[in-house]
Design an enzyme around this catalytic site. Structure first.
Site, PDB file in Angstrom:
ATOM      1  N   GLU A 163      -5.248  -2.017  -9.776  1.00 34.71           N
ATOM      2  CA  GLU A 163      -4.695  -2.647  -8.561  1.00 34.71           C
ATOM      3  C   GLU A 163      -5.035  -4.186  -8.815  1.00 34.71           C
ATOM      4  OE1 GLU A 163      -5.016  -0.835  -4.990  1.00 34.71           O
ATOM      5  OE2 GLU A 163      -4.462   0.930  -5.761  1.00 34.71           O
ATOM      6  N   HIS A 191      -0.048  -0.232  -2.541  1.00 36.11           N
ATOM      7  CA  HIS A 191      -1.153   0.260  -1.568  1.00 36.11           C
ATOM      8  C   HIS A 191      -1.283  -0.560  -0.315  1.00 36.11           C
ATOM      9  CE1 HIS A 191      -5.970   1.283  -1.795  1.00 36.11           C
ATOM     10  NE2 HIS A 191      -5.214   1.375  -0.756  1.00 36.11           N
TER      11      HIS A 191
END
Length: 318
Positions: free
Chosen positions: A257, A276
């Site tokens: 990420e 997320h």
């Protein structure tokens, strides 16, 4: 002295005007830890409470975290020093559960496939072609992890008529009956569920919980929703399975990420992706601020904390 280690932007979300005023009523506020700091309010970018931190703030006694996991901040040296830790994970449970529900419905109704087809220029009739769509009512839903978020998700999908099974070693018969779920093994859950939703913490025993063998147990046309942690799943194995179009998936968490712009998951029509952000509602952020203020008030007033995390509790938490 209360040190508020929350960056601008986030600070206004956690502590809008009225909550900031309530926080200031509890004591003088600073942006950094000092020798006079007794309480620290932390966020995701905060530093670990290690020996160096404690040299700067030897009087630190409470860390009130605005997020869920305290693993990056809680250390043995901090506990030995007498520092207590509190977290606001309960604030996000409903928000994450709602997004998991939204993702579940989108997958069952193949909304992601229709959207992908139309956005990539597929002809109208061709865009209509998708695997059979299903309803959540009377749907067998399997929930991995009876966490706060898992329980919130259970309540939401049951309210829409789903039949829910749960696998969780800590969920006893009485609690299961109260939730209205059936406790099953992981294998039974994977083979018998049309929807599989992950709500478990990442622990040594849950890391890589869904590997090649486990993913192969998913029934054709099943959907997988992961708003928990990517480490629960062998992501390479999942990608290989998704490429076969055997199942559909909605993912809010990833091994890497930010997710690279050229990541192969981005191109798959049977995958719904979010960055997320499942717990990031305005309401959840405000609830977190309220929890933090409540914990600090209880601490300063010598009353028991409601969201404290002890070393023993941390062993069961992500």
């Amino acid at each position: 002295m209360i040190a508020v280690d929350v960056p601008p932007g986030l600070r206004e979300l956690f502590f809008p005007g009225d909550l900031w005023a309530r926080l200031r009523e509890l004591g003088p506020l600073t942006d950094a830890l000092t020798a006079d700091t007794a309480v620290a309010v932390t966020s995701w970018a905060s530093a670990s409470i290690d020996s160096e931190t404690l040299r700067k703030a030897p009087g630190l006694r409470l860390v009130a975290h605005t997020g869920a996991t305290i693993r990056p901040y809680a250390t043995a040296v901090a506990w030995d020093h007498g520092v207590r830790f509190s977290q606001a994970g309960a604030a996000m449970a409903h928000a994450v559960a709602e997004q998991a529900l939204a993702l579940t419905l989108a997958l069952l109704h193949r909304v992601h496939r229709f959207d992908h087809a139309l956005r990539t220029g597929v002809a109208w009739e061709a865009a209509k072609q998708a695997p059979p769509r299903r309803e959540l009512r009377d749907c067998p839903v399997g929930v991995i992890g009876a966490s706060r978020t898992g329980r919130a998700y259970v309540r939401l999908v049951r309210a829409l008529g789903a039949h829910v099974s749960v696998t969780d070693p800590y969920l006893g018969p009485e609690e299961a009956a109260e939730l209205g779920v059936q406790v099953v093994t992981l294998e039974e859950l994977l083979t018998g569920s049309r929807v599989v939703a992950l709500h478990a913490p990442v622990l040594p025993e849950t890391r890589g919980l869904l590997g090649v063998r486990e993913l192969s147990l998913l029934q054709p046309g099943a959907v997988l929703v992961n708003t928990a942690r990517s480490a629960l799943v062998d992501m390479h194995a999942l990608h290989q399975l998704l490429r076969t179009q055997h199942v559909d998936a909605a993912l809010d968490v990833f091994d890497e990420e930010p997710l690279p712009v050229d990541h192969p998951l981005r191109a798959l029509p049977n995958v719904l992706l979010t960055p997320h952000e499942a717990g990031g509602t305005l309401e959840a952020r405000r609830r977190a601020g309220e929890i933090v203020i409540g914990e600090i008030a209880r601490f300063l007033g010598g009353r028991p904390l409601e969201h404290e995390v002890t070393p023993a509790a941390l062993a069961r938490m992500g």
